[in-house]
Design an enzyme around this catalytic site. Structure first.
Site, PDB file in Angstrom:
ATOM      1  N   CYS A 149       0.813  -1.227   0.000  1.00  0.00           N
ATOM      2  CA  CYS A 149       0.000   0.000   0.000  1.00  0.00           C
ATOM      3  C   CYS A 149       0.845   1.275   0.000  1.00  0.00           C
ATOM      4  O   CYS A 149       0.455   2.279  -0.595  1.00  0.00           O
ATOM      5  CB  CYS A 149      -0.957  -0.005   1.186  1.00  0.00           C
ATOM      6  N   HIS A 242      -2.128   7.131   3.423  1.00  0.00           N
ATOM      7  CA  HIS A 242      -0.690   7.125   3.700  1.00  0.00           C
ATOM      8  C   HIS A 242      -0.054   8.403   3.144  1.00  0.00           C
ATOM      9  O   HIS A 242      -0.197   8.715   1.956  1.00  0.00           O
ATOM     10  CB  HIS A 242      -0.014   5.930   3.048  1.00  0.00           C
TER      11      HIS A 242
END
Length: 374
Positions: A149, A242
């Site tokens: 990710c 993120h």
């Protein structure tokens, strides 16, 4: 399931499995037809087996579906897999050997030489590696993986820059959301009022996967990008999204205007009409305090990467901040887009009552309220 590919989800009760179900609701090409999870869930209706954690309702049809054993017998030919690496090493080859196209979010086979690690906007040509897999030759099945990710956002921002200027060195520090750890993830007493400067194996994955993704497909394998990279990975008290601070050294001189143009003109999937493909994959935020997870993670249904704070770097050449939605672009959405690309290339095998391409390629625009709450 008329006119749609039947999809099986391996690891259906987990957080990424739940995200698959959410994102596939009303998808024009795919329909969930089979769910599998651990032995303790097998035989139960999905609604009883799962602890639904997303903020959109569990579809009633899915809630009534039985959870099957994690075995290819009776499974559809297309499998979206999201299980722990230890289980993936056993299960994913079994499904591929049985003739399934296995599209995996697991790390188990990402660095295997003949298994494509793919971001459609970055290295679609690496998909030719499936023809090197023994299962492809024997049964027609194969494995394709999407990256970690944290890697996806980084590589999407780097790809248009590497194409134009070449990259010699990459320095990245991540601030990663707790949803990346799954559920229940990080204990509240560990993450609230805190930053945890360690995520097991994350830095190693990020460094190796980035170079493979930006490398060249040559013959039976991929030659990694010849560049230096170092990563610092941290867990922070953010739910989704993120954030990454990046410094890079180019092989050619680049101006700010040239970098911005490279991002703006990066639209490698334009015209392919893949339902989950963002129209603008890398988006620049002009504001001095952006990107931010709460404000930018849902751009393009969570499938775009937002970059900002582009400025000269005193150690390398340039530095910037990027943000990507880790469970959409960084996990379930990445698998779905890989499947769409494979479908467009005729690599997904048999489809029940297949649509004509002109119908199948209509762009999907989901409900905006759902997007805002994703």
């Amino acid at each position: 399931m008329q006119n749609k590919y039947p999809i099986g989800i391996l690891g259906a009760t987990g957080m990424v499995g739940q995200r698959y179900i959410q994102l596939l609701a009303d998808h024009p090409w795919f329909e969930v037809a089979w769910l599998a999870a651990s032995d303790r869930s097998s035989g139960k209706p999905y609604g009883e087996a799962v602890k639904w954690r997303l903020d959109t309702p569990l579809p009633e049809k899915i809630a009534k579906m039985p959870v099957s054993p994690a075995d290819p017998a009776g499974a559809p030919r297309i499998i979206f897999a999201s299980v722990d690496a230890a289980f993936a090493r056993e299960l994913e080859p079994k499904f591929a050997d049985a003739g399934c196209a296995v599209l995996s979010n697991s790390s188990a086979f990402r660095m295997t030489p003949n298994v494509p690690l793919v971001i459609p906007e970055v290295n679609a040509d690496h998909l030719q590696l499936i023809e090197e897999q023994e299962s492809r030759k024997q049964s027609g099945g194969y494995m394709v993986t999407n990256p970690n990710c944290s890697t996806i956002g980084l590589v999407m921002a780097l790809k248009p820059l590497e194409e134009r200027f070449g990259i010699e060195q990459i320095f990245v520090t991540t601030m990663q959301a707790v949803s990346g750890a799954g559920y229940p993830g990080v204990a509240s007493m560990d993450i609230l009022d805190n930053v945890v400067p360690y995520i097991g194996s994350e830095e190693e994955k990020m460094e190796a996967e980035t170079l493979k993704l930006l490398g060249k497909s040559e013959g039976h394998t991929v030659t990694p990008l010849n560049a230096g990279i170092t990563a610092h990975c941290n867990r922070v008290p953010v739910v989704d999204g993120h954030t990454e601070c990046v410094s890079i050294k180019f092989r050619k001189t680049a101006t700010r205007e040239q970098i911005l143009a490279a991002w703006d003109e990066f639209k490698p999937l334009a015209g392919m009409d893949l339902p989950f493909a963002p129209k603008q994959p890398v988006q620049f935020a002009e504001q001095p305090d952006r990107p931010q997870p709460r404000l930018d993670r849902n751009r393009e249904r969570g499938m775009a990467v937002t970059v900002g704070r582009l400025r000269p770097c005193n150690l390398l050449d340039w530095k910037f901040v990027l943000l990507s939605h880790n469970t959409v672009r960084g996990a379930a959405g990445a698998t779905i887009l890989n499947a769409e690309l494979l479908a467009s290339l005729g690599k997904l095998g048999v489809q029940a009552d297949r649509q004509e391409p002109s119908d199948r390629s209509r762009r999907w625009e989901p409900d905006t309220e759902t997007i805002a709450r994703t």
